[in-house]
Design an enzyme around this catalytic site. Structure first.
Site, PDB file in Angstrom:
ATOM      1  N   CYS A 389      19.331  58.251 -46.121  1.00  0.00           N
ATOM      2  CA  CYS A 389      19.858  58.119 -47.480  1.00  0.00           C
ATOM      3  C   CYS A 389      21.244  57.463 -47.465  1.00  0.00           C
ATOM      4  O   CYS A 389      21.323  56.269 -47.218  1.00  0.00           O
ATOM      5  CB  CYS A 389      19.815  59.463 -48.190  1.00  0.00           C
ATOM      6  SG  CYS A 389      19.735  59.246 -49.975  1.00  0.00           S
ATOM      7  N   HIS A 515      14.278  61.076 -47.728  1.00  0.00           N
ATOM      8  CA  HIS A 515      14.672  62.221 -46.881  1.00  0.00           C
ATOM      9  C   HIS A 515      13.469  62.713 -46.080  1.00  0.00           C
ATOM     10  O   HIS A 515      12.793  63.657 -46.492  1.00  0.00           O
ATOM     11  CB  HIS A 515      15.205  63.358 -47.758  1.00  0.00           C
ATOM     12  CG  HIS A 515      16.534  63.060 -48.356  1.00  0.00           C
ATOM     13  ND1 HIS A 515      17.711  63.470 -47.793  1.00  0.00           N
ATOM     14  CD2 HIS A 515      16.864  62.371 -49.458  1.00  0.00           C
ATOM     15  CE1 HIS A 515      18.723  63.057 -48.522  1.00  0.00           C
ATOM     16  NE2 HIS A 515      18.233  62.380 -49.544  1.00  0.00           N
ATOM     17  N   GLU A 517      13.332  64.478 -43.571  1.00  0.00           N
ATOM     18  CA  GLU A 517      13.494  65.847 -43.075  1.00  0.00           C
ATOM     19  C   GLU A 517      12.837  66.886 -43.987  1.00  0.00           C
ATOM     20  O   GLU A 517      12.552  68.000 -43.552  1.00  0.00           O
ATOM     21  CB  GLU A 517      14.985  66.171 -42.886  1.00  0.00           C
ATOM     22  CG  GLU A 517      15.820  66.364 -44.147  1.00  0.00           C
ATOM     23  CD  GLU A 517      16.347  65.073 -44.778  1.00  0.00           C
ATOM     24  OE1 GLU A 517      15.807  63.989 -44.483  1.00  0.00           O
ATOM     25  OE2 GLU A 517      17.291  65.148 -45.584  1.00  0.00           O
TER      26      GLU A 517
END
Ligand code: GLN
Length: 556
Positions: A389, A515, A517
């Site tokens: 990001c 993102h 994750e």
């Protein structure tokens, strides 16, 4: 399962006593994991007592990471634990705050829905809490709904939630509702004794509010002997076998197994009249644990960000490294590097021992030049690099400055008047004045260019990942950047928004606007993290080989 569709939805409420940070989220997720592994359809929701509508506007120092769901809700980081343990997606319905409850009630009052009545905490606020507590269960999609009540029993702000639990415990059939209370049993070193008084007090506080826990889970640093368990059971009014020990575990991913050993899922199922459920199938979970605890090598990875003092601020990234490490059968040592203190003169000293560099997401100016410096270091020294990001946006800034020669290139988030706004506010954001819930949030598709690193990582050309941003790659510079060697290997198929950038001239250099994750789980480690750790391992091996050769040359 026919058995399941015939029964009522079962509700488990998890409250916490004595102190915060005991790990209610992990206990709830572990119970959910065990029940799901027995074949039940389970979901977990979190009720947070604060007045913010969601944690999206909270500084990570206040509340840790803001976890974003597929449907674009900004939620509590415990939802991340739920998804990682259960390997299923949650949604905006899984996180409720006092703010949301009040907003619904006040909006209804303005609509005139209360027909001239005085609107009050009892019954209107409590009724709205109960409605939301039962909402996911009413969908028919779940056999068991676990509701974690944020905060600690006795807090002024969690009273309405506890009252709602009391009423539901009274209204629902006994075999459909169960309360688990998580408390602390501290060990007093001077007395060499485990102390049950804080637990007794917290349970009494719950009972004063009319809620009787069915199971007490005791967080403790020492094993709970039988007499301590008996004492807790006797003075807290639960069945003798219903006091569960939760010892500190070497990894949160061990907790489901610990809870299984203690019989937590068995007791819950007995209460629900479902003792005949099959034993949990934890084979994939155990495979993951086996790799986690038996790494064959180690890599050192830098996490460059500005919230590094607080581990919870990058929770999902740290967890993703655990999953990706296990997938590569290696231990990933994550070194937190404060971006505010990285500069040209110390970057070498801070990053030269690293096998990979990840530049974290973020907002605002603080620490941003340090991130750019770390990226330049990774690019010039061929160290595996992964930007997420803001980390991806700063790759673009660094490339524009150093390769294209635009020394003032910047994101307009930090320098609105820059002559080279290589990262700029998204068009649809320009008219937005409200801060809460207005970013580009949740899952969007990304089309990947064949033949690129991103394609090799994902192995397909259409992916979907979650987002949380207002700024984007400024496509005005795309051709120029491409000619200079930066490849935009992933784009949103509808808008052309650049989602992935990479440098083919570098062994492993990738920045992603999304993102990744947020979708990594032990059973489905996220592909970019897995590839990044693999690249770090290869880098470490090359480094060792070069060092070995140099040593051999020296001794010749
Ligand atoms: N601040 C940047 C934006 O809003 C990046 C956000 C992030 O890293 N999550 O676009």
């Amino acid at each position: 399962m026919i058995f399941c569709s015939l029964m009522n939805t079962k509700y488990v409420f998890v409250t916490g006593g004595v102190t915060s940070s005991l790990g209610k989220g992990i206990i709830s997720a572990s119970l959910a994991k065990l029940l799901k592994a027995r074949g039940l359809r389970v979901t977990i929701q979190k009720f947070d007592p604060y007045i913010n509508i969601d944690p999206g506007t909270l500084n990570p120092y206040e509340h840790g990471e803001c976890y974003v769901t597929e449907d674009g809700a900004e939620t509590d980081l415990d939802l991340g634990h739920y998804e990682r343990f259960l390997n299923v997606y949650t949604s905006k319905a899984n996180n409720v705050t006092t703010g949301k409850i009040y907003r619904t009630v006040i909006d209804r009052e303005r609509e005139g829905a209360y027909l001239g009545k005085t609107v009050q905490i009892v019954p209107h606020i409590i009724d709205e809490i109960k409605r939301r507590m039962l909402l996911l269960g009413k969908s028919g999609n779940y056999d068991v709904v676990i509701t974690e009540i944020g905060g600690t029993v006795g807090d002024m702000e969690s009273h309405p939630f506890i009252e709602a639990v009391r009423q539901l415990q009274w209204e629902l059939p006994e075999e459909d509702c169960l309360v688990v209370h998580l408390t602390l049993v501290p060990y007093l070193d001077a007395a060499k004794e485990l102390k049950t008084k804080p637990t007794q007090h917290s349970v009494r506080m719950l009972q004063q509010d009319g809620v009787n826990p069915d199971i007490i889970v005791c967080r403790t640093e020492h094993k709970l002997p039988a007499d301590v368990r008996r004492k807790v059971a006797l003075f807290c009014n639960v069945k003798p076998g219903h006091v569960i020990e939760s010892l500190d575990a070497p990894s949160v991913y061990m907790v489901p197994l610990k809870m299984q050993e203690e019989g937590l899922d068995r007791i819950v199922l007995e209460h629900f009249g479902m003792k005949d459920m099959p034993e949990p199938d934890l084979s994939r979970w155990n495979e993951f644990l086996d790799k986690l605890f038996n790494p064959k090598s180690t890599v050192d990875v830098a996490l460059v960000g500005k919230y590094v003092e607080l581990q919870d601020a990058y929770k999902s990234i740290l967890e993703s490294f655990i999953h990706a490490g296990a997938a590569n059968e290696c231990k990933v040592r994550v070194h937190s590097i404060h971006s505010e203190y990285v500069n040209e003169s110390n970057v070498n000293e801070k990053l030269s021992g690293m096998d990979g560099i990840l530049v974290a997401p973020g907002f605002g100016e603080r620490g941003i030049e340090g991130k750019i410096t770390a990226i330049k270091y990774a690019r010039e020294h061929n160290v595996p690099f992964f930007g997420i990001c803001l980390g991806m946006q700063m790759c673009v800034v660094e490339f524009a400055r150093d390769v294209l020669g635009y020394a003032d290139a910047m994101t307009t988030e930090v320098v609105p008047s820059t002559a080279h706004p290589v990262i700029d506010l998204m068009e649809e954001q320009k008219s937005t004045t409200i801060k809460g819930g207005t970013m580009r949030l949740g899952a969007y598709e990304c089309k990947i260019e064949p033949g690129t690193l991103a394609y090799r990582i994902y192995g397909k050309d259409l992916i979907s990942e979650r987002h949380r941003h207002r700024y984007e790659f400024n496509n005005y510079y795309l051709d120029e950047m491409t000619r200079a060697g930066l490849v935009a290997s992933g784009k949103n198929p509808e808008t052309g928004l650049v989602e992935i950038v990479e440098l083919p001239s570098h062994p492993f250099f990738i920045g992603v606007q999304f993102h990744p994750e947020l979708k990594s789980t032990p059973e489905n480690p996220q592909p970019v993290f897995v590839a990044f750790v693999k690249a770090a391992l290869e880098y470490a091996a090359r480094k060792a080989e070069t060092a070995g050769k140099a040593k051999a040359d020296e001794t010749k």
